[in-house]
Design an enzyme around this catalytic site. Sequence first.
Site, PDB file in Angstrom:
ATOM      1  N   LYS A   1       0.845  -1.205   0.000  1.00 39.21           N
ATOM      2  CA  LYS A   1       0.000   0.000   0.000  1.00 39.21           C
ATOM      3  C   LYS A   1       0.873   1.244   0.000  1.00 39.21           C
ATOM      4  O   LYS A   1       0.612   2.194  -0.746  1.00 39.21           O
ATOM      5  CB  LYS A   1      -0.941  -0.007   1.222  1.00 39.21           C
ATOM      6  CG  LYS A   1      -2.095  -0.986   1.043  1.00 39.21           C
ATOM      7  CD  LYS A   1      -2.875  -1.232   2.329  1.00 39.21           C
ATOM      8  CE  LYS A   1      -3.940  -2.302   2.093  1.00 39.21           C
ATOM      9  NZ  LYS A   1      -4.617  -2.752   3.317  1.00 39.21           N
TER      10      LYS A   1
ATOM     11  N   GLN B   1      -4.758  -1.357   9.556  1.00 43.54           N
ATOM     12  CA  GLN B   1      -4.731  -2.705   8.974  1.00 43.54           C
ATOM     13  C   GLN B   1      -5.349  -3.720   9.952  1.00 43.54           C
ATOM     14  O   GLN B   1      -4.952  -3.793  11.110  1.00 43.54           O
ATOM     15  CB  GLN B   1      -3.268  -3.085   8.660  1.00 43.54           C
ATOM     16  CG  GLN B   1      -3.100  -4.410   7.948  1.00 43.54           C
ATOM     17  CD  GLN B   1      -3.674  -4.406   6.539  1.00 43.54           C
ATOM     18  OE1 GLN B   1      -3.474  -3.478   5.772  1.00 43.54           O
ATOM     19  NE2 GLN B   1      -4.398  -5.455   6.202  1.00 43.54           N
TER      20      GLN B   1
ATOM     21  N   ASP C   1     -11.146   3.208   4.110  1.00 41.41           N
ATOM     22  CA  ASP C   1     -11.584   1.807   4.053  1.00 41.41           C
ATOM     23  C   ASP C   1     -13.116   1.717   4.024  1.00 41.41           C
ATOM     24  O   ASP C   1     -13.665   0.654   3.750  1.00 41.41           O
ATOM     25  CB  ASP C   1     -11.073   1.048   5.291  1.00 41.41           C
ATOM     26  CG  ASP C   1      -9.954   0.072   4.948  1.00 41.41           C
ATOM     27  OD1 ASP C   1      -9.784  -0.244   3.752  1.00 41.41           O
ATOM     28  OD2 ASP C   1      -9.262  -0.369   5.887  1.00 41.41           O
TER      29      ASP C   1
END
Length: 296
Positions: free
Chosen positions: A54, A98, A121
């Site tokens: 990422k 994460q 997200d």
Amino acid sequence: MTAEIIDGKAFAAKLRERVATHVPDFVAAVGRKPGLAVVLVGEDPASQVYVGSKGKATVAAGMESFEHRLPDTTSEDDLIALVEKLNADDAVDGILVQLPLPDHVDDKAVIAAIDPAKDVDGFHVVNAGRLAVGEDALVPCTPLGCLMLLKDKLGDLSGLDAIVVGRSNIVGKPMAQLLLRENCTVTLAHSRTRDLPDVVRRADIVVAAVGRAEMVKGDWLKPGAVVIDVGINRLPPAEEGKKGKLVGDVAFAEADHVKAITPVPGGVGPMTIAVLLRNTLVAARARAGLDPVAGL
Ligand code: NDP
């Protein structure tokens, strides 16, 4: 195989390029790069690889990457304090924590602490709620990537029968909401669904997000259906010391009568990071008062 193989890798590369071409306009208008902060707690090897990828993709798209790697002993309070610092940091447009987090940390509390405007997200209840009521929202990356592949293949999805197998908050539920927004007739199936093969057989669009290797058999799929396989499952290794093969939730080799299908790997997987970059630019533009989705 007569079914068309949907090349998610190529589609994702084009999306990343498209995002990158719009970044200079943002920099010119706002005077800084869009910024994505990624927070990793602990040493989970898969998560470390994801976070590394990422970060690299963010920089390659011309954006600023802020990585925070914390030990797995980090307390929930300290993690939330970091999220609050990132919320207040004007250089940060997107915050991604994460998952999975260590057992002693409550995922929900951490996600709830993220400013919904920076929730790239799309897991915050505010964004989930906005998606559900049809308002502009930051949408979870994997289902949004699946929708992009479907629209690329089928154009207008209006009136089609769609089934999503799996009802997680990160894939299945938002996927169903997105398909509903496109005017599909949506079935959301799960482990308690009765006669699943028959239900799947009715669908023009099948999205499998279960996490069970090759569970959806070829004879569950209607000829001409478009199949999006989100599952990532590793089979036991054929030889000791080797890694097992990666397969999806659909028995790919049995699906040659469908119209199109995503492979695993190389289908949905590469879309997730590409959509994350897109969501970061969308969040950055919205925070700067610019049109969030222009050209995306
Ligand atoms: P979850 O484990 O959170 O959810 C799985 C869902 O599948 C649940 O809703 C469960 O039902 C349902 N399910 C389980 N068994 C059956 C069954 N026998 N029949 C019907 N439904 C069943 O998984 P995720 O949504 O997080 O992920 C699903 C898959 O997608 C995984 O393989 C994951 O690795 C992959 N994934 C891939 C991504 C990518 O490509 N970038 C990103 C995210 C996920 P119930 O609710 O009733 O328990």
